[in-house]
Each structure stands twice: as structure tokens, then as C-alpha cells.
Write an enzyme that holds these catalytic residues in place. Sequence first.
Site, short mmCIF file in Angstrom:
data_model
loop_
_atom_site.label_atom_id
_atom_site.label_comp_id
_atom_site.label_asym_id
_atom_site.label_seq_id
_atom_site.Cartn_x
_atom_site.Cartn_y
_atom_site.Cartn_z
N LYS A 18 0.86 -1.19 0.00
CA LYS A 18 0.00 0.00 0.00
C LYS A 18 0.89 1.22 0.00
O LYS A 18 2.05 1.14 0.43
CB LYS A 18 -0.88 0.01 1.26
CG LYS A 18 -2.08 0.95 1.15
CD LYS A 18 -3.27 0.32 0.44
CE LYS A 18 -4.33 1.34 0.14
NZ LYS A 18 -5.53 0.70 -0.46
N ASP A 21 -6.74 4.44 -4.95
CA ASP A 21 -7.48 4.35 -3.68
C ASP A 21 -8.08 5.74 -3.48
O ASP A 21 -8.26 6.48 -4.47
CB ASP A 21 -6.52 3.94 -2.53
CG ASP A 21 -7.26 3.61 -1.23
OD1 ASP A 21 -7.95 2.59 -1.20
OD2 ASP A 21 -7.17 4.38 -0.25
P1 NDP Z 1 -12.83 8.09 -3.39
O1 NDP Z 1 -11.74 9.08 -3.18
O2 NDP Z 1 -13.34 7.86 -4.76
O3 NDP Z 1 -14.08 8.46 -2.45
C1 NDP Z 1 -13.96 8.55 -1.07
C2 NDP Z 1 -15.30 8.96 -0.50
O4 NDP Z 1 -15.24 8.89 0.92
C3 NDP Z 1 -15.69 10.38 -0.84
O5 NDP Z 1 -17.09 10.49 -0.88
C4 NDP Z 1 -15.10 11.15 0.34
O6 NDP Z 1 -15.71 12.41 0.58
C5 NDP Z 1 -15.38 10.20 1.47
N1 NDP Z 1 -14.39 10.41 2.54
C6 NDP Z 1 -13.04 10.32 2.43
N2 NDP Z 1 -12.46 10.60 3.60
C7 NDP Z 1 -13.47 10.85 4.46
C8 NDP Z 1 -13.52 11.18 5.83
N3 NDP Z 1 -12.39 11.32 6.56
N4 NDP Z 1 -14.74 11.36 6.41
C9 NDP Z 1 -15.87 11.21 5.69
N5 NDP Z 1 -15.88 10.90 4.39
C10 NDP Z 1 -14.70 10.72 3.79
O7 NDP Z 1 -12.30 6.73 -2.75
P2 NDP Z 1 -12.79 5.23 -3.02
O8 NDP Z 1 -14.25 5.20 -3.26
O9 NDP Z 1 -11.87 4.63 -4.00
O10 NDP Z 1 -12.45 4.55 -1.62
C11 NDP Z 1 -13.38 4.54 -0.53
C12 NDP Z 1 -12.96 3.46 0.46
O11 NDP Z 1 -12.95 2.19 -0.20
C13 NDP Z 1 -11.57 3.61 1.08
O12 NDP Z 1 -11.57 3.10 2.39
C14 NDP Z 1 -10.71 2.72 0.19
O13 NDP Z 1 -9.54 2.28 0.85
C15 NDP Z 1 -11.68 1.57 -0.03
N6 NDP Z 1 -11.38 0.74 -1.19
C16 NDP Z 1 -11.32 1.26 -2.45
C17 NDP Z 1 -11.07 0.44 -3.53
C18 NDP Z 1 -11.12 0.94 -4.93
O14 NDP Z 1 -11.04 0.12 -5.85
N7 NDP Z 1 -11.29 2.23 -5.16
C19 NDP Z 1 -10.78 -1.01 -3.35
C20 NDP Z 1 -10.97 -1.47 -2.00
C21 NDP Z 1 -11.21 -0.60 -0.97
P3 NDP Z 1 -14.92 13.76 0.17
O15 NDP Z 1 -15.00 13.83 -1.32
O16 NDP Z 1 -15.66 14.84 0.87
O17 NDP Z 1 -13.51 13.58 0.67
#
Ligand code: NDP
Length: 447
Positions: free
Chosen positions: A129, A169
Amino acid sequence: MALTNNYLKGVYETVLKRNPNEPEFQQAVLEVLESFEPVVEQRPELEEKGIIDRIVEPERMVMFRVPWVDDNGKVQVNRGFRVQYNSAIGPYKGGLRFHPSVCASVIKFLGFEQCFKNSLTGLPMGGGKGGSDFDPKGKSDAEIMRFCQSFITELQRHIGQFTDVPAGDIGVGGREIGYMYGQYKRLNNEAVGVLTGKGLSFGGSLARTEATGYGLCYYTKEMLAYKGTSFEGKTVVISGSGNVAIYAAQKATELGAKVVTMSDSAGFIYDPNGINLDVMKDIKEVRRARIKEYADLVPGSTYTAGARPWNTVCDIALPCATQNELDENDAKALIANGCKFVAEGANMPSTPEAVAQFQANGVFFGPAKAANAGGVATSGLEMSQNSLRLSWSFEEVDERLHDIMVNIFKCCVESAEKYGHKDNLVMGANIGGFEKIADAMLAQGIV
Ligand code: NDP
């Protein structure tokens, strides 16, 4: 649950001593070690060969300076990380996160979890990671490009198609992967699958964008079927509005459910008629705007600032935003509101206290390392296509993803049952992922 096995207690004490001030990492290790109790009792060779001592310690971690110049000509400096956690079953594989909260603890917790997740997919991928405390919010496209180029200029010496293959991510999507891939290719003069999540015209896989959200729903579909029900007619609460959340909402809707909430870090929207995904995608994927706008555009929906969506009546909850976004009180609220299934799209979104609440109150709980493994599984399929120099159709990739998620669910159920913890998918995921890595480490000697 507290650790009772002396070997595991000793390992955990060393982890605490070696990694002070790293609460996320300590939390992830403790949760996994708790699951290993019945395994180390039955398999003494794990202690004899120091398997758990070795598995908690990353093989390598690099930390580096990322200097770049902003649009005003000012020099900015961020910190970059890559943890190469465990390569027993294949090259290191895992995403890059760009978010101000990124630090050694967050990267190590994610890297550690990634090892077991990757193992569960059945594909030959080790765990890694990385990321940076860079905040992409509000940056111009040119600033994002300069940052990505600087980041990969340093990281490129540590990665490679047979060594370590990063992906996206939080804060790292197709645009960022494109910039990093371009710079990697320029520096190394080779077009290889060193990053996944690439654009379709230069080696990306169809269905990679959708994979984590779709995979989460395929896993949840198996959880529902195991309990004799389905998505049909269910109300679903989702947090987040990023890559995972959007495609989870899309697949859940396709499977007959109604998704009534989504969120970002500023608040959440509630739409009793079911989220309109065209509007959501335009706000989040095209305009990169705030979710608040949804309530202005869709009649009947509401926006609540500064809150999370867990106080909403639902059958199924899919946390898809970030770590520790669902605590004990949120879990109690979900239970009181009738929620019966929780599957994690984000990594470690539920606190240990929340998980305990779910398990004590008959909520069937699917942990992240199993439920969200569809993203990395499809990244593995992208690596396979790159090696073959071929592209599979959307349907072909989606079908493989579906089969992988069904197999992961089966593995979780069987591994939990094998060690006397029927229907505990947390134990099942940890043990199922672990045993394959442990067997590989035993076969490869003390390395
Ligand atoms: P994105 O950056 O596309 O989206 C993240 C989302 O979560 C946004 O809506 C963001 O809001 C919100 N968010 C981020 N940080 C916070 C916080 N501290 N408090 C509240 N909301 C928050 O990321 P992903 O969708 O790719 O990833 C989301 C999760 O899924 C993570 O935990 C990631 O590790 C996990 N994941 C992702 C994978 C992938 O293929 N993308 C694979 C496996 C796991 P805002 O825009 O306001 O920051």
C-alpha cells in the site's frame, strides 16, 4: 474479545512497542490476531517457524519527499510512502491513497489488511500500500499532474511489473493513474503493467472502475442468499460518494434494492425515492463538486450537513467512505432502525466496538477484506491481461469478478466453520486469507 494465547499476546506486545503512536495499525493487527487464536492452537508449526512474528512486520517500507511547484510558482513539499508488506504469494499489490490523513500508521494498516484480502481473491498477489498526505481537493489539473509526476519519479525505482504493482485508492482515480503511468513509461522506456486502473486505451481493464462496488454487492448478494433472502425490495444505506460508493449504489439498484443515502466528508443526502445515479455521477465524477448540490437538484431529497447516514431506517448498510466512519453508537442506531446486513466497501470503516455490536445483535457482518476485494481482484485480472497483451470484454471480466466474490464468500464461511466459529465472517476472512500466506511462508523457509 481479548487475546488469550501467549504466543499471540507476545507478538502483539512487540507490535505495540515497535509501532507506538500508530493507532490504526495497532487496531488492524489486534483484530486479525484475535481471529488467529484457534489456528495457532491447532497448528504449532506457526509458532515454531515464527510465522505470526514475521507476518506482522512489513518486508520493507519507504518514505520519501515529494517536491512540486503549485500554480503560483510556490514550492510545495509532501511526504510519500510505500509499504511492501508481504510477497509470499506474489508481487506486492495495493493502492495509493492521496489524502491529508495519510501517515505511516494508515499506510501500514492498509498494507497489512491488503495481504489477506489479496490472498482471498485466489490470485497470486502479495500485499502492499502507499500514498501521500497530498490533498487533491481544490487543485488544478496541472497541479495534480506535477504532483503525480514528482511522486512516481521517486516511487518508480521501488516498483515493477514483477515486484510491486500499485493501483488507485482514495484521491487516486483514472486521472492520477494516467499521469503516473505516463511518467513511469517516460523514465523506464517500457510499456508494462506496472500500475493498474489504467485508461482503456493503454492497458486498463474493462469493469475495473465498477469492480469494488459491484464486487461488494456480489458478496452481499451471497450473504443475503445464505440467509434465504435477496436485494429485491430492500432499503440500502450507503456512505461515501466516491468510486466504491457510486458503483455499489448502481449494482444494488440493479439487483432490485433502493439506495436512500450517500455522503461525502461534509454531510449526507437522503432520497426516499432512491438515489438518482445520473445526477450523482455528474456531481461527483464530472464536476467533482460537493454532494450538497444533489438536494438542490433532486426534488424530495434532503441534505444534512456535518452528519453521517447511519441514523436511517434500512435493511442493509454499506459503509463505503473511509476508516472508522461507523462507531458503536452508529451501530446501535442501525440495529434499532432494523438493519440486518452490513458489508464493508471501505477499508476498516467499522470500529471494533461497532463490529461487536453487530455480531451480538444478529446483524450478519461482512468485513472489508472479503467484501471489498473485488477491486484488487479485477486489478489482478488487469495484470493478467497486460501479461497476455489481450483485453477481455466487460462481460468476461464481470463474470470472473462475480465468480471470485462467490468463492471468497464460500472461503469465509468454510474457514470460520473449520475452526468452530460458524457464520463469523470476520474470523473466516482473516483465517481464509492467512492460511494460504502461512503455507507459502512455511514452504519458502525463513526469509
Ligand atoms: P474516493 O476518493 O473515490 O471516495 C472517497 C469517498 O469517501 C468520498 O465520498 C469522500 O468524501 C469520502 N471520505 C473520504 N475521507 C473521508 C472522511 N475522513 N470522512 C468522511 N468521508 C470521507 O475513494 P474510493 O471510493 O476509492 O475509496 C473509498 C474506500 O474504499 C476507502 O476506504 C478505500 O480504501 C476503499 N477501497 C477502495 C477500492 C477501490 O477500488 N477504489 C478497493 C478497496 C477498498 P470527500 O469527497 O468529501 O472527501
